[in-house]
Design an enzyme around this catalytic site. Structure first.
Site, PDB file in Angstrom:
ATOM      1  N   SER A  38      -9.907   1.672   2.313  1.00  0.00           N
ATOM      2  CA  SER A  38      -8.984   2.433   1.503  1.00  0.00           C
ATOM      3  C   SER A  38      -7.894   1.591   0.836  1.00  0.00           C
ATOM      4  O   SER A  38      -7.261   2.070  -0.102  1.00  0.00           O
ATOM      5  CB  SER A  38      -8.307   3.510   2.359  1.00  0.00           C
ATOM      6  N   LYS A  51       0.842  -1.204   0.000  1.00  0.00           N
ATOM      7  CA  LYS A  51       0.000   0.000   0.000  1.00  0.00           C
ATOM      8  C   LYS A  51       0.877   1.253   0.000  1.00  0.00           C
ATOM      9  O   LYS A  51       1.885   1.305   0.712  1.00  0.00           O
ATOM     10  CB  LYS A  51      -0.907  -0.015   1.243  1.00  0.00           C
ATOM     11  N   SER A  61     -10.306  -0.758   6.449  1.00  0.00           N
ATOM     12  CA  SER A  61      -9.648  -0.629   5.145  1.00  0.00           C
ATOM     13  C   SER A  61      -8.912  -1.851   4.615  1.00  0.00           C
ATOM     14  O   SER A  61      -8.468  -1.834   3.477  1.00  0.00           O
ATOM     15  CB  SER A  61      -8.679   0.548   5.173  1.00  0.00           C
TER      16      SER A  61
END
Ligand code: GLN
Length: 486
Positions: A154, A79, A178
């Site tokens: 996210s 990420k 997320s």
């Protein structure tokens, strides 16, 4: 069968037994990325050259008889909120568009030690604020199961990369859901560890009392494998827990006889669709068939979790994001004649997207003198009540079973003008962060050809029981064997 269809565990075995070289593995995944990335858009940066160099280096070490680690040769998507030395780390924000960290996050160091190979930095909602990856300042990521739908967020880029077989593993972060919510939307397995189990050193902070880093994969075993690599004490994160860790792979016995599974009715309310509730109840029945004992539990404070989160998370974000002022990191907007306050202001207006600005304003307001007691302090008290609900529930059971998200993945743009519907996507995951507990999402069915997620919540530091329960259910069903067709 191409290497990119194998699990991380299988890839590591192939590499160790010299049936495939690290270079072959990496070339295969980079080929897959090239073939599908234009449609999926999971990555902000693909680090192909670096990955090939690293693969060759690992192959040389392997040839000289060295042990290259439990993840030796396994590609991974990271990420873009996690710092990578020498590789742009943007948090999908204009503010950090050109930020190149001088150091690696703790988890990135751990991956390097264990022989994993980073193939790219994954797209996300800006500063991890969002549930669809539509808040990325660069572009939205698509759901590999249906390119018209969002992958969740996210950590949408990380999860879409795994679902699209662009990498067998990914790292995400989870502040309110997320990791788990995108895992549910993309038919993956995602685990948020106990608060403090994984060091956040080098994770760009959102809400520090809630943020955790965790694994995303296509099955429970791969999740356990990655968790083993990243968990453990690190003195550079003061919340990092210092104790010896179990061997998570050993927990995957397939046996859940006598395991007590708690079902909190309150998690089947607030917008949870009938098809989700049906699929989750069928999963619970399956666990009962496997010998688990199902018990009803009550968690009355659950309904306040979402509201409480939207005081606490923005408050902490407003404080964490104060550092982006044009002085030290990233963007600076400074026009002729501007004083320093104008520079701060112009930088923050240009650098932050709408959702981030909105949260900074809410958080600053909630923390301001005169409002602090009414908002922040009150929210902290409610947070204690939520935690106590979990404590009481775990007196009666070993794991809790709930939906991960109230619906399947929605269409791009569908919730753009309905912030409440967008926020409701995390109604089942947020309470878990409030209590600092571990939880996993895994596939338990489909609706309109889109995956549905089952959430299992464990007691503090009891990732082993959580993984055992998830694995036993997974092995008794075949949801995890289904792949998106691209
Ligand atoms: N969707 C939630 C939010 O927008 C949670 C995000 C997260 O876990 N990072 O804040």
């Amino acid at each position: 069968m191409s290497l990119s269809q194998l699990s991380a565990y299988q890839i590591a075995q192939q590499v160790q037994s010299k049936k495939a070289s690290c270079r072959e593995v990496v070339d295969d995944f980079l080929g897959r990325i090239e073939a599908v990335e234009e449609r999926v858009k999971a990555f902000v940066t693909v680090t192909g050259d670096e990955a090939r160099r690293r693969a060759d280096m690992l192959d040389r070490r392997l040839a000289s008889g060295e042990d290259i680690g439990a993840l030796g040769g396994v590609p991974i998507a990271v990420k873009d909120a996690l710092c990578t030395r020498g590789v742009k780390t943007t948090c999908s924000s204009k503010m950090l568009e050109n930020f190149v960290p001088p150091y690696d996050a703790h988890v990135v160091e751990r991956l390097a030690v264990d022989g994993a190979i980073t193939v790219g930095k994954a797209n996300m909602d800006e500063f991890a604020m969002g549930s669809s990856t539509e808040n990325s300042a660069f572009f939205p990521t698509r759901n590999p199961w249906d390119l018209e739908r969002v992958p969740g967020g996210s950590s949408g880029g990380s999860t879409a990369a795994v679902a699209a077989l662009e990498a067998p593993l990914a790292l995400g972060s989870d502040t309110g859901g997320s990791i788990r919510q995108p895992a549910a939307y993309c038919g993956c397995v995602g685990l948020k560890p106990t608060y403090g189990l994984v060091s956040r050193y080098g994770l760009i902070a959102f809400a520090s009392s809630l943020d955790q880093i965790g694994p995303i994969a296509n099955d429970v075993r791969d999740c356990a494998l990655l968790l083993q690599s990243i968990a453990g004490h690190d003195r550079r994160d003061t919340t990092s827990i210092n104790r010896s860790l179990p061997k998570y792979l050993d927990a995957l016995t397939g046996n859940i006889r006598g395991l007590k599974v708690g079902v909190p009715q309150e998690f089947f309310a607030q917008g949870v669709q009938g098809y989700v509730s049906d699929a989750v109840h069928k999963a619970i029945d399956k666990m009962a068939e496997l010998g688990a004992e199902v018990v009803e539990v009550s968690m009355p404070s659950t309904e306040y979790a979402l509201a409480t989160y939207y005081i606490i998370a923005p408050s902490e974000a407003s404080s964490n994001l104060a550092r982006y002022d044009g002085v030290q990191y990233g963007l600076r907007v400074h026009e002729m004649g501007d004083d320093i306050v104008q520079m701060y202001s112009k930088t923050r207006v240009k650098g932050f997207g709408h959702e981030v600005q909105h949260r900074i304003m809410i958080g600053t307001h909630a923390l301001s003198s005169g409002f602090y007691d009414a908002y922040y302090l009150k929210a902290q008290k409610v947070r204690t009540l939520i935690r106590r609900d979990f404590e009481a529930a775990f007196q009666k059971c070993d794991v809790l079973a709930t939906p991960t998200a109230p619906t399947v993945a929605f269409k791009l743009g569908e919730n753009a003008n309905d912030p409440f519907a967008m926020k409701l996507a995390d109604v089942c995951t947020i309470p878990v962060n409030m209590a600092g507990l571990p939880a996993i999402s895994l596939p338990c069915g489909f609706h309109e050809k889109m995956p549905i997620g089952l959430q299992l919540i464990g007691n503090l530091l009891d990732e082993s029981t959580l993984l055992r329960a998830a694995h036993a259910y997974e092995q008794a069903t075949d949801w995890h064997t289904q792949r998106a067709v691209l």
